[in-house]
Design a protein around this motif. Structure first.
Motif, mmCIF file in Angstrom:
data_model
loop_
_atom_site.group_PDB
_atom_site.id
_atom_site.type_symbol
_atom_site.label_atom_id
_atom_site.label_comp_id
_atom_site.label_asym_id
_atom_site.label_seq_id
_atom_site.Cartn_x
_atom_site.Cartn_y
_atom_site.Cartn_z
ATOM 1 N N ARG A 36 82.550 1.300 60.535
ATOM 2 C CA ARG A 36 81.993 0.994 61.856
ATOM 3 C C ARG A 36 83.023 0.336 62.791
ATOM 4 N N VAL A 37 84.046 -0.305 62.268
ATOM 5 C CA VAL A 37 84.973 -1.057 63.130
ATOM 6 C C VAL A 37 86.309 -0.365 63.338
ATOM 7 N N ILE A 38 86.468 0.816 62.823
ATOM 8 C CA ILE A 38 87.771 1.482 62.950
ATOM 9 C C ILE A 38 88.127 1.771 64.411
ATOM 10 N N ASP A 39 87.174 2.202 65.240
ATOM 11 C CA ASP A 39 87.479 2.454 66.661
ATOM 12 C C ASP A 39 87.784 1.159 67.414
ATOM 13 N N PRO A 40 86.955 0.094 67.250
ATOM 14 C CA PRO A 40 87.323 -1.166 67.914
ATOM 15 C C PRO A 40 88.664 -1.715 67.413
ATOM 16 N N LEU A 41 88.992 -1.481 66.132
ATOM 17 C CA LEU A 41 90.265 -1.925 65.587
ATOM 18 C C LEU A 41 91.433 -1.194 66.256
#
Length: 183
Positions: A36-41
């Motif tokens: 879930r956090v790969i794009d915000p990362l």
């Protein structure tokens, strides 16, 4: 050592240049969080790249300002040195002209021949009278058997309605004060 779960390696870029990597590691049980956090990362890595680029630009600007200040200081120092050399040259020209005055020439010749001095000082004033003063740090006037130098100076002064005084200085040295009315 605990087992690691999903790992993300995200490039830190600024424009088309890669300037590092951001590595994030999750525990084994956090696989759903990682996905879930790969794009915000990735967005975060891009912001880090921009911040690093801005920091480098600020450091480069500070370096340029420092170099410009150093260059300005060097120019100012150069100008100051040129001014001082010019002033020294003028002083030497004036000193050279002083020695053209017969009384100065005679007085300095006495210092060189008899005083055994390390230094001599000449002061010249032209108004309201012509005044010349020569001081040295030599052995002093003492008991002199031949007084042709001081006598010549006195004779020159008297011939021009003036005076010449020769004084012993304490602890050593001699002062010749010569004055005549200004022409």
């Amino acid at each position: 050592m605990p087992q690691s779960g999903p790992t993300a390696v995200v490039p830190i870029t600024a424009g088309s240049s890669s300037i590092g990597v951001l590595v994030a590691v999750w525990g084994v049980a956090e696989a759903d969080v990682a996905s879930r956090v790969i794009d915000p990362l990735a967005d975060f890595a891009q912001q880090v790249g921009i911040a690093l680029l801005a920091s480098r630009a600020q450091r480069d600007r500070a370096t340029v300002l420092l170099l410009e200040d150093r260059e300005r200081i060097a120019r100012d120092m150069h100008d100051l040195v040129i001014q001082r050399l010019f002033a020294t040259g003028l002083s030497l020209q004036v000193a050279g002209r002083l020695t053209e005055h017969p009384m100065v020439r005679e007085g300095l010749a006495n210092v060189v021949r008899h005083a055994q001095a390390d230094s001599a000082r000449v002061a010249l004033s032209l108004r309201p009278t012509v005044q010349v003063q020569i001081e040295d740090d030599g052995v002093g006037i003492g008991a002199v058997t031949r007084r042709s130098g001081p006598a010549n100076l006195r004779d020159q002064a008297v011939a021009r309605s003036g005076r010449c005084d020769v004084t012993a200085l304490v602890p050593r040295g001699t002062r010749i004060s010569w004055s005549v009315p200004a022409p």
